[in-house]
Motif scaffolding. Structure first.
Motif, short mmCIF file in Angstrom:
data_model
loop_
_atom_site.label_atom_id
_atom_site.label_comp_id
_atom_site.label_asym_id
_atom_site.label_seq_id
_atom_site.Cartn_x
_atom_site.Cartn_y
_atom_site.Cartn_z
N ASN A 20 -5.86 7.85 -2.09
CA ASN A 20 -5.80 8.94 -1.12
C ASN A 20 -5.01 8.43 0.08
N CYS A 21 -5.15 9.04 1.24
CA CYS A 21 -4.36 8.65 2.41
C CYS A 21 -2.86 8.73 2.11
N TRP A 22 -2.44 9.70 1.31
CA TRP A 22 -1.02 9.85 0.97
C TRP A 22 -0.33 10.81 1.91
N ASP A 23 -1.07 11.38 2.84
CA ASP A 23 -0.52 12.35 3.77
C ASP A 23 0.18 11.64 4.92
N SER A 24 1.15 12.30 5.54
CA SER A 24 1.89 11.70 6.64
C SER A 24 1.16 11.81 7.97
N SER A 78 -3.85 4.86 10.30
CA SER A 78 -3.69 3.73 9.40
C SER A 78 -2.27 3.66 8.85
N ASP A 79 -2.12 3.89 7.55
CA ASP A 79 -0.82 3.70 6.92
C ASP A 79 0.22 4.69 7.42
N ALA A 80 -0.21 5.85 7.89
CA ALA A 80 0.75 6.86 8.32
C ALA A 80 1.50 6.44 9.58
N CYS A 81 0.91 5.53 10.37
CA CYS A 81 1.51 5.14 11.64
C CYS A 81 1.98 3.69 11.67
N ARG A 102 0.83 -1.20 0.00
CA ARG A 102 0.00 0.00 0.00
C ARG A 102 0.87 1.25 0.00
N PRO A 103 0.56 2.22 -0.83
CA PRO A 103 1.40 3.41 -0.92
C PRO A 103 1.57 4.14 0.41
N ALA A 127 1.72 0.53 -8.47
CA ALA A 127 0.80 -0.25 -9.31
C ALA A 127 -0.07 -1.14 -8.43
N PHE A 128 -0.21 -0.75 -7.16
CA PHE A 128 -0.96 -1.53 -6.19
C PHE A 128 -2.46 -1.46 -6.47
N THR A 129 -3.14 -2.57 -6.26
CA THR A 129 -4.61 -2.58 -6.28
C THR A 129 -5.08 -3.61 -5.28
#
Length: 601
Positions: free
Chosen positions: A161-165, A519-522, A126-127, A145-147
């Motif tokens: 989205n969710c690309w923010d830190s 989520s992904d940021a942490c 995940r990006p 190229a994730f899906t």
């Protein structure tokens, strides 16, 4: 069709498209005779609205990915595919950035591959889970190229989205401007091709993303169709996401049902106008409703009911009703089923409810929905989705869309015109439902179930009796006392074998230290797997939102069950909530205090 038109406007997902979609819906409502305006909330990326950081305004004018060597070719271009630029991607300027392309397939690859000064290709991670790691290691950008759509649609580009830190960065915050880290999204097919090129020879790639971050305001559409008195029925959906399913469908249904009601009113003048007003509120999913509440721009004290429409046309519960901004599916669907069953009985036609929470009706209640054939997205329509829809393999289900139209139309027409006696009938049916649940022992899993039902009943009573509008035949305490006396053994009974978790949940008081879902940021993907946590979940978000240091885990669970409509024997168990907050505390995302909870079950 309106769904496709709105989805097309929002395909580029930046503040310019937000302004366009808001203006589009404002004009639509004005044609219905509504008093319609665009409200504005702060978008400086640093303020706080309840549990969320305000977004930072951004516009992405172009985005390109190309290879320079060993072959020169254009891989992706935002002018052809809007999803090419991640939401909140950093900007490179017209000259772009060029570097060697290296592929990362798992986090173990970081032990053997140097990404410093390079552009990273990832097809499996995940990006958002990669961004913090890539920044710390000095990478120059990410090509994803994730899906997560299965089977993989090889030619579809994922909307990211969710690309923010920041932990709540579903839209960019100041962190995006600070990091200025470019990210582009490509199809799985193109990702595979780049991977093969990297294996055969050293590949130089170039990312060019042009745009800017800036301070501005977040638009939100507010529209009022006035009735005979000050009481309002509120319809909400959300704008600013590019999928037809999420959420052009919800906003469109809210609009078309209201249009049909207005047409019915105007063609039947002898019946008079609406007793009550209809207010529409459509903005950004995470921030707008909270901003409306926090900034006090609208007073909802006179609101009888709220209908929230999100993601109509898939096999999830499509409609949520609540006399307030928070919604409960268990509450709403019981009332909806009771009401539609009564309408069917009066009309002498059949009504069938298949699957839990899914309404499939063979009746067409007044007003007749003349608009129905004009905007339905049907399975045989080849243009059912816009390019890059996030769920490209999920077609809006006609049956669910029709059911949602009917249910919203019936409920809204009832709420706009019903006498209080009719509302009290519905309330009486709900009281009987509570008694049946208690008598049948459905609360065996957790004693907090009863308190959820009590909260729902109080809300329903408040809806029809606020500000002494009517005299109730009995008071809430009398109602609850009667129910308690008939099933006393179940009211405060702790299920056998759960005493320890009930005691722990009553004595632990968590306080969240971050916004959003964390989520992904942490967490990176390996951490998420290790702690058994999904990328993000609405359940975790709700748990976090109530964790203010003053509520015990037991009380938080009561609020979340009430808000979400999840049954007490469903996913949300006390043990799950205790483990969730302990994990967050261990990661430094929350703190946990222990003391006696005098109000616990």
């Amino acid at each position: 069709m309106m769904m496709q038109e709105l989805s097309g406007i929002e395909a580029r997902t930046d503040f310019e498209s937000f302004e366009s979609s808001s203006a589009f819906m404002e004009a639509k409502f004005k044609k219905l005779g509504a008093v319609s305006e665009v409200l504005r909330f702060p978008a400086d990326g640093k303020g706080r609205i309840c549990a969320w950081t305000t977004p930072l305004a951004f516009v992405t004018r172009s985005a390109r990915l190309e290879t320079l060597s060993p072959k020169s070719r254009l891989v992706a271009d935002r002018s052809a595919e809007p999803n090419t630029a991640m939401i909140g991607s950093g900007y490179t300027g017209p000259d772009g950035i060029s570097a060697e392309l290296v592929e990362i397939e798992s986090f173990k690859d970081f032990e053997t591959k140097d990404v410093s000064g390079k552009i990273v290709l990832s097809r499996t991670l995940r990006p958002g889970a990669l961004k913090t790691r890539l920044l710390s290691l000095g990478a120059k950008g990410l090509v994803s190229a994730f899906t997560d759509v299965k089977p993989d649609p090889d030619d579809k580009v994922k909307w990211i989205n969710c690309w923010d830190s920041e932990s709540d960065g579903w839209l960019p915050t100041l962190a995006s401007r600070r990091d200025n880290f470019p990210g582009v999204s490509i199809s799985p097919r193109e990702g595979k091709r780049l991977s093969e090129e990297i294996l055969s020879s050293k590949t130089i790639a170039k990312i060019t993303v042009e745009g800017e971050f800036y301070d501005a305001s977040l638009p939100t559409v507010d529209a009022l169709i006035a009735g005979g008195d000050k009481e309002e029925i509120v319809l909400t959906g959300h704008l600013f996401e590019q999928g037809i399913i999420d959420n052009a469908s919800g906003v469109s249904i809210a609009y078309f049902v209201t249009r049909a009601l207005c047409e019915f009113r105007d063609s039947n003048p002898s019946r008079g106008g609406f007793k009550r007003s209809v207010r529409h509120f459509h903005g950004q999913e995470c921030y707008s409703a909270m901003a409306l509440k926090s900034l006090g721009l609208r007073d909802f004290k006179s609101s009888l009911s709220l209908i929230c429409l999100d993601m109509i046309g898939i096999a999830d519960a499509p409609i949520v009703l609540k006399p307030g901004l928070m919604a409960s599916q268990s509450f709403s669907f019981f009332l909806m089923k009771k009401f539609l069953s009564r309408v069917a009985e009066i009309k002498g036609v059949s009504v069938r409810f298949d699957r839990e929470f899914e309404i499939n009706c063979t009746i067409l209640a007044e007003p007749a929905l003349a608009a129905l054939p004009g905007f339905l997205v049907t399975q045989d329509n080849p243009d059912w989705h816009s390019s890059g829809d996030r769920w490209p393999l999920r077609k809006p289900d006609r049956k669910i869309v029709e059911s949602a139209l009917l249910a919203v139309s019936a409920w809204l027409s009832f709420m706009l015109s019903a006498d209080y006696d009719d509302m009290l009938w519905l309330l009486g049916e709900y009281q009987k439902d509570i008694g049946q649940d208690l008598a049948s022992g459905k609360i065996r899993d957790h004693s907090i179930y009863f308190e959820i039902k009590e909260m729902e009943l109080k809300s329903m009573l408040k809806m029809v009796s606020g500000e002494n509008r009517i005299k109730l035949g009995t008071e809430i305490d009398d109602i609850m006392s009667g129910l308690r006396s008939s099933v006393k053994e179940w009211v405060f009974l702790t299920p056998s074998g759960t005493e320890d978790e009930v005691r722990a949940a009553s004595s632990l008081f968590p306080r969240t230290l971050i916004g959003g879902t964390a989520s992904d940021a942490c967490f990176d993907a390996e951490q998420l797997k290790r702690i058994g946590s999904p990328k993000w979940s609405n359940l975790q978000l709700l748990l976090k939102s109530w964790a203010d240091g003053h509520r015990s885990i037991s009380e938080i669970c009561r609020h979340v069950l009430f808000e979400s409509g999840m049954p007490a024997n469903g996913k949300l168990k006390l043990a799950y909530a205790i483990d969730f907050f302990r994990i967050y505390a261990k990661q430094g995302l929350a703190e946990m205090n222990e003391r006696k909870d005098e109000h616990s079950v």
